[in-house]
Design a protein around this motif. Structure first.
Motif, PDB file in Angstrom:
ATOM      1  N   LYS A 384     -19.255  19.847  17.150  1.00 24.65           N
ATOM      2  CA  LYS A 384     -18.099  19.199  16.535  1.00 24.65           C
ATOM      3  C   LYS A 384     -17.279  20.181  15.697  1.00 24.65           C
ATOM      4  N   LEU A 385     -17.823  21.356  15.459  1.00 28.82           N
ATOM      5  CA  LEU A 385     -17.173  22.306  14.565  1.00 28.82           C
ATOM      6  C   LEU A 385     -15.828  22.746  15.126  1.00 28.82           C
ATOM      7  N   GLY A 386     -14.831  22.749  14.264  1.00 28.84           N
ATOM      8  CA  GLY A 386     -13.507  23.222  14.657  1.00 28.84           C
ATOM      9  C   GLY A 386     -12.550  22.150  15.122  1.00 28.84           C
ATOM     10  N   CYS A 387     -12.985  20.877  15.105  1.00 34.84           N
ATOM     11  CA  CYS A 387     -12.087  19.818  15.570  1.00 34.84           C
ATOM     12  C   CYS A 387     -11.063  19.476  14.481  1.00 34.84           C
ATOM     13  N   PRO A 388      -9.938  18.848  14.835  1.00 37.52           N
ATOM     14  CA  PRO A 388      -8.905  18.494  13.845  1.00 37.52           C
ATOM     15  C   PRO A 388      -9.423  17.479  12.822  1.00 37.52           C
ATOM     16  N   LEU A 389      -8.556  17.126  11.892  1.00 34.15           N
ATOM     17  CA  LEU A 389      -8.908  16.196  10.821  1.00 34.15           C
ATOM     18  C   LEU A 389      -9.393  14.860  11.379  1.00 34.15           C
ATOM     19  N   ILE A 390     -10.377  14.288  10.696  1.00 30.04           N
ATOM     20  CA  ILE A 390     -10.922  12.993  11.088  1.00 30.04           C
ATOM     21  C   ILE A 390     -10.538  11.965  10.022  1.00 30.04           C
ATOM     22  N   ASN A 391      -9.961  10.867  10.459  1.00 26.91           N
ATOM     23  CA  ASN A 391      -9.533   9.815   9.548  1.00 26.91           C
ATOM     24  C   ASN A 391     -10.729   9.244   8.793  1.00 26.91           C
ATOM     25  N   GLU A 392     -10.536   8.986   7.505  1.00 26.61           N
ATOM     26  CA  GLU A 392     -11.532   8.429   6.586  1.00 26.61           C
ATOM     27  C   GLU A 392     -12.625   9.428   6.209  1.00 26.61           C
ATOM     28  N   GLN A 393     -12.711  10.538   6.909  1.00 26.15           N
ATOM     29  CA  GLN A 393     -13.656  11.578   6.510  1.00 26.15           C
ATOM     30  C   GLN A 393     -12.933  12.707   5.797  1.00 26.15           C
ATOM     31  N   ASP A 394     -11.882  13.221   6.411  1.00 26.60           N
ATOM     32  CA  ASP A 394     -11.095  14.305   5.823  1.00 26.60           C
ATOM     33  C   ASP A 394      -9.805  13.812   5.178  1.00 26.60           C
ATOM     34  N   ILE A 395      -9.286  12.731   5.691  1.00 27.51           N
ATOM     35  CA  ILE A 395      -7.993  12.248   5.225  1.00 27.51           C
ATOM     36  C   ILE A 395      -7.989  10.730   5.188  1.00 27.51           C
ATOM     37  N   ARG A 396      -7.347  10.194   4.181  1.00 28.85           N
ATOM     38  CA  ARG A 396      -7.113   8.751   4.084  1.00 28.85           C
ATOM     39  C   ARG A 396      -5.624   8.521   3.819  1.00 28.85           C
ATOM     40  N   VAL A 397      -5.059   7.585   4.525  1.00 35.78           N
ATOM     41  CA  VAL A 397      -3.652   7.214   4.328  1.00 35.78           C
ATOM     42  C   VAL A 397      -3.660   5.741   3.968  1.00 35.78           C
ATOM     43  N   LEU A 398      -3.370   5.424   2.713  1.00 36.22           N
ATOM     44  CA  LEU A 398      -3.589   4.069   2.234  1.00 36.22           C
ATOM     45  C   LEU A 398      -2.634   3.722   1.089  1.00 36.22           C
ATOM     46  N   ARG A 399      -2.543   2.452   0.817  1.00 34.15           N
ATOM     47  CA  ARG A 399      -1.792   1.945  -0.339  1.00 34.15           C
ATOM     48  C   ARG A 399      -2.496   0.697  -0.837  1.00 34.15           C
ATOM     49  N   THR A 400      -2.191   0.310  -2.058  1.00 31.87           N
ATOM     50  CA  THR A 400      -2.748  -0.920  -2.616  1.00 31.87           C
ATOM     51  C   THR A 400      -1.694  -2.002  -2.598  1.00 31.87           C
ATOM     52  N   ASP A 401      -2.044  -3.117  -1.980  1.00 32.96           N
ATOM     53  CA  ASP A 401      -1.148  -4.269  -1.933  1.00 32.96           C
ATOM     54  C   ASP A 401      -1.001  -4.834  -3.339  1.00 32.96           C
ATOM     55  N   ASN A 402       0.228  -4.880  -3.860  1.00 27.88           N
ATOM     56  CA  ASN A 402       0.450  -5.323  -5.235  1.00 27.88           C
ATOM     57  C   ASN A 402       0.078  -6.780  -5.457  1.00 27.88           C
ATOM     58  N   GLN A 403       0.205  -7.599  -4.426  1.00 23.39           N
ATOM     59  CA  GLN A 403      -0.083  -9.025  -4.585  1.00 23.39           C
ATOM     60  C   GLN A 403      -1.577  -9.292  -4.637  1.00 23.39           C
ATOM     61  N   PHE A 404      -2.335  -8.692  -3.697  1.00 23.44           N
ATOM     62  CA  PHE A 404      -3.766  -8.968  -3.612  1.00 23.44           C
ATOM     63  C   PHE A 404      -4.622  -7.874  -4.227  1.00 23.44           C
ATOM     64  N   LYS A 405      -3.989  -6.772  -4.643  1.00 24.65           N
ATOM     65  CA  LYS A 405      -4.699  -5.645  -5.240  1.00 24.65           C
ATOM     66  C   LYS A 405      -5.819  -5.144  -4.327  1.00 24.65           C
ATOM     67  N   GLN A 406      -5.542  -5.108  -3.048  1.00 23.31           N
ATOM     68  CA  GLN A 406      -6.500  -4.614  -2.073  1.00 23.31           C
ATOM     69  C   GLN A 406      -5.899  -3.449  -1.300  1.00 23.31           C
ATOM     70  N   GLU A 407      -6.751  -2.555  -0.866  1.00 23.76           N
ATOM     71  CA  GLU A 407      -6.283  -1.391  -0.145  1.00 23.76           C
ATOM     72  C   GLU A 407      -5.902  -1.733   1.298  1.00 23.76           C
ATOM     73  N   VAL A 408      -4.815  -1.141   1.748  1.00 22.56           N
ATOM     74  CA  VAL A 408      -4.373  -1.261   3.132  1.00 22.56           C
ATOM     75  C   VAL A 408      -4.398   0.142   3.723  1.00 22.56           C
ATOM     76  N   HIS A 409      -5.166   0.335   4.786  1.00 25.04           N
ATOM     77  CA  HIS A 409      -5.302   1.650   5.402  1.00 25.04           C
ATOM     78  C   HIS A 409      -4.382   1.747   6.617  1.00 25.04           C
ATOM     79  N   PHE A 410      -3.560   2.761   6.615  1.00 26.52           N
ATOM     80  CA  PHE A 410      -2.498   2.883   7.600  1.00 26.52           C
ATOM     81  C   PHE A 410      -3.017   2.901   9.035  1.00 26.52           C
ATOM     82  N   PHE A 411      -3.982   3.755   9.341  1.00 27.71           N
ATOM     83  CA  PHE A 411      -4.436   3.898  10.723  1.00 27.71           C
ATOM     84  C   PHE A 411      -5.233   2.689  11.197  1.00 27.71           C
ATOM     85  N   GLN A 412      -5.963   2.040  10.298  1.00 25.75           N
ATOM     86  CA  GLN A 412      -6.666   0.819  10.679  1.00 25.75           C
ATOM     87  C   GLN A 412      -5.676  -0.299  10.936  1.00 25.75           C
ATOM     88  N   GLU A 413      -4.637  -0.343  10.141  1.00 31.04           N
ATOM     89  CA  GLU A 413      -3.627  -1.387  10.267  1.00 31.04           C
ATOM     90  C   GLU A 413      -2.847  -1.240  11.576  1.00 31.04           C
TER      91      GLU A 413
END
Length: 790
Positions: A384-413
């Motif tokens: 596996k060595l040398g592969c590009p970035l892995i979502n949730e391991q190397d990088i997370r793209v997320l925001r917190t929903d202001n109404q429910f105060k819960q995280e929303v993850h871009f790639f899962q969404e």
């Protein structure tokens, strides 16, 4: 058996495409007729002058005929003794044919391979042909080495005779200036298993292939023996190839089956290349003299000795605090972050170049917390060595929903919910989407920045040493305007938030209870309802250059907000420097080491586990380890970071800090002395045995100290440490059968330990373990940094 299976696999696949051989019955008959006469002809030929044309012709004819038909083992054995002389022939054609013969014999069988590599003179002669100016001879010799490499013994013998250094020198001599390459799919769909094709000549490819195989076979000592200048120059060449391969991998510029017919393809894969670069960097000095180490201390923590002392005694692992940016007179101190910012491009344009930055990064595969062998780690992740970035391991793209105060993850969404969940490796399109997601309010969080940027590595290295830990970490968070990334949560490690650019509003709550969370324990995302309004809450507004300290276990959240200074709302970029306290380096770990060391001083001979007294003694010591763990679950002092190995550049720090550590040690010893917990420990062990679990799994890392002592003293001084789970079950049954006697022995062991243990004796062993953890983690950091220095 493992080596035999490996040989069969490599022999079936082939290290390279070999020329087809004739299998006609006529040839086989002719072959058998020459079985006895061939060695005689060869011997007769060698008795004449090597410059005799007729002699050369006779030898060439014999070798050609021999190679034109399937080789039989008994025939090959007859000829092998002549190979050293033939390989040194002044005739390039004879040397070439003999090298081909040696390679072909090496692939006949596992046994024949071992016979070839056991011949000292043949190996030396074959290796000597590598740097020759005769291209055909070098290629045949390199082919022969590749065939020999089909077994572990073959590779080790080649390393013993310095074949690796010869291959590396030869490659540097003939590699040429161009590094144009292509990628092709192999049998495996794994990205890291893409094969590399070269638009160079065939000889450089063969040399590189053989060198990479041997580099990836080396142990630590063998890697250290490679001349440093040679290793450095070869690494530069490997990185040139790596740069091209990485670019094509990210752009999905991959040839399909049947394409690239004009390229020279070998079995070199992305992961093979990455592993070689990683290995060659393991023993490199960690950092050049980039900056004075005390600058890191003064910039992040304090401006004087009293400031640091106050921090350790009053706020460390207890209360949050903020260090405001220094005045303009301290520009030298601010340099540590300025240089990092410059490596990311200009701050005003940073969000616009996010995707290009992500394209230069690779996945930093996680290393186990108790891993003390970097080569074992490489063995586990080599595909596996040398592969590009892995979502949730190397990088997370997320925001917190202001109404429910819960995280929303871009790639899962945005992913197909019906698709089977597998590691999401980011492609170029995903990296472009990261920039789009940031524009839509998502925070981009990158983990492992210390493995990607040398300046950050220097900072966290110094940070770890200040707090006496083997390593520290660094994450980067890029948050757009009017946004919150992570929802309210707490960390299992202390963090120093360094505001690099922009501003951010932080809200930090006091710890829910007095107990610090342990590393790798589950950390929950907290809802607003779980936070008591009466709990202490701290609000901090960070501007560029400020540093915020958050103890582990303190719930917190942050968002980009209105800037009071200039009335603007912009994006925020900050680094979180994390001090992760591994289990051995909590105070509870120190007490386990103390018990381990004390026990060593009690026995000049091993207590026999076949006698009742031996069982009671050994099991009582083991049970005391369980008691220490139980006390640690209730007393916060046991979970605090041990600073015995801390190293500060401040002149007077060591004196008061050492006294502070001794005071804590005395407190913990008194706590163990007062606590009984015999029955509770018994039940704990019994419950683990019923679940078929090892009751002592949490302190398996102590086995390393036992191994170190074995290597120093030359014997197994703590054999009972290796008692298996089945034996533990039987021993424990005996222990429980004599429960009253066992309790008396336990109390006696505990009393003696608390009265006799020496703090100074423990510190030496503690630092020994610390150095080993630190060494492996720096080796990992070196390897990852080398893969990012493209």
């Amino acid at each position: 058996m493992e080596d035999l299976q490996e040989f069969k696999k490599k022999n079936n696949n082939g290290n390279r495409k070999r020329k087809s051989q004739s299998h006609s019955n006529t040839g086989n008959t002719d072959r058998r007729s020459n079985t006895l006469t061939f060695p005689l002809l060869m011997a007769a030929a060698l008795s004449h002058s090597h410059t005799n044309t007729n002699t050369h012709t006779l030898v060439k004819d014999c070798l050609t005929k021999f190679l034109s038909h399937p080789i039989q083992p008994h025939e090959a054995t007859c000829i092998l003794s002549l190979c050293p002389l033939l390989l040194r022939s002044k005739s390039p054609y004879i040397a070439t044919l003999t090298a081909q013969f040696v390679g072909a014999v090496s692939l006949l069988s596992f046994e024949m391979n071992h016979q070839v590599v056991s011949d000292f003179h043949t190996l030396k002669a074959l290796i000597s042909l590598i740097p020759t100016s005769r291209k055909a001879v070098s290629m045949a010799a390199c082919d022969g080495l590749l065939d020999i490499c089909s077994t572990c013994l073959g590779r080790q013998r080649l390393l013993h005779f310095s074949a690796l250094e010869t291959l590396m020198f030869a490659f540097l001599e003939v590699q040429g200036s161009s590094t144009l390459i292509s990628l092709s799919t192999g049998d495996d769909v794994n990205i890291a298993s893409l094969r590399i094709g070269f638009q160079k000549g065939e000889l450089p490819v063969l040399l590189l292939n053989a060198a990479i195989i041997l580099i990836n076979t080396c142990n630590i000592e063998q890697l250290r023996k490679i001349p440093s200048k040679l290793s450095e120059c070869f690494s530069v060449s490997l990185k040139e190839v790596w740069r091209e391969a990485h670019k094509k991998m990210i752009n999905s510029d991959i040839l399909g089956a049947g394409q690239g017919m004009n390229l020279y393809f070998s079995n070199i894969t992305i992961s093979d290349l990455a592993e070689s670069i990683f290995r060659l960097s393991i023993n490199v000095d960690q950092f050049p003299a980039l900056m004075s180490s005390n600058i890191v201390e003064r910039r992040i923590f304090w401006s004087s000795e009293d400031d640091f002392k106050h921090f350790i005694l009053n706020q460390w692992e207890v209360l949050p605090c903020v260090v405001r940016r220094f005045s303009s007179a301290s520009l030298e101190v601010d340099e540590i972050f300025t240089s990092f910012m410059q490596s990311l491009c200009f701050k005003d344009s940073f969000p616009l170049v996010l995707s290009s930055i992500l394209q230069d990064l690779i996945s930093c595969l996680p290393i186990d917390s108790d891993e003390l062998d970097i080569l074992n780690f490489l063995m586990e992740v080599r595909n596996k060595l040398g592969c590009p970035l892995i979502n949730e391991q190397d990088i997370r793209v997320l925001r917190t929903d202001n109404q429910f105060k819960q995280e929303v993850h871009f790639f899962q969404e945005n992913s197909d919910s019906c698709r089977v969940k597998t590691p999401h490796v980011l492609c170029l399109d995903d990296m472009l989407k990261c920039q789009e997601a940031h524009n839509d309010g998502y925070t981009v969080a990158l983990r492992g920045m210390e493995f990607r940027f040398e300046r950050v590595a220097l900072i966290v290295d110094r940070l770890a040493s200040i707090f006496g830990q083997p390593s520290a970490g660094a994450n980067m968070y890029l948050t757009p305007p009017n946004s919150q990334g992570l929802a309210r949560h707490y960390d299992d490690h202390c963090v120093f938030v360094c505001q690099i650019f922009g501003s951010k509003q932080w809200k930090i709550f006091s710890q829910p209870n007095g107990q610090l969370p342990r590393l790798y324990d589950p950390c929950n995302i907290l809802n607003n309802e779980t936070i008591d309004d009466t709990r202490d809450c701290y609000n901090f507004f960070l501007n560029e250059g400020d540093v915020l300290y958050i103890p582990r276990g303190c719930p917190h959240e942050a968002c980009t907000h209105y800037n009071k200074q200039d009335g603007s709302v912009g994006f925020s970029l900050h680094l979180t420097l994390g001090v992760e306290v591994e289990p051995p380096f909590e105070w509870e770990g120190f007490m386990h080491i103390a018990l381990f060391c004390w026990k060593r001083t009690q026995h000049h001979s091993h207590p026999s586990l076949k006698s009742l007294s031996g069982i009671l003694n050994v099991m009582s010591t083991r049970l005391l380890h369980i008691v220490i763990g139980l006390i640690g679950n209730s007393d916060p002092a046991f979970r605090k970071a041990c600073l015995v190995a801390a190293a500060s550049s401040q002149s007077n720090t060591n004196s008061w800090l050492d006294q502070c550590q001794r005071t804590i040690f005395s407190y913990l010893i008194n706590k163990i002395s007062r606590e009984l917990r015999f029955q509770e420990a018994l039940k704990s062990v019994e419950a683990a045995i019923e679940r078929n679990e090892d009751p002592f799994q949490q302190i398996k890392w102590l086995g390393y100290l036992n191994q170190e002592r074995e290597s120093v003293e030359g014997h197994d001084w703590d054999l009972d440490w290796y008692v298996g789970s089945t034996e533990i079950k039987d021993i424990f049954a005996v222990y429980v059968e004599y429960k009253e006697m066992a309790e008396r022995v336990f109390m006696d062991v505990k009393s003696k330990f608390c009265n006799e243990v020496s703090y100074d004796d423990v510190t030496a062993n503690y630092k020994l373990l610390h150095e080993k953890y630190e060494e492996v983690r720096k080796q990992y950091m070196n390897g990852m940094l080398s893969l990012h220095s493209i």
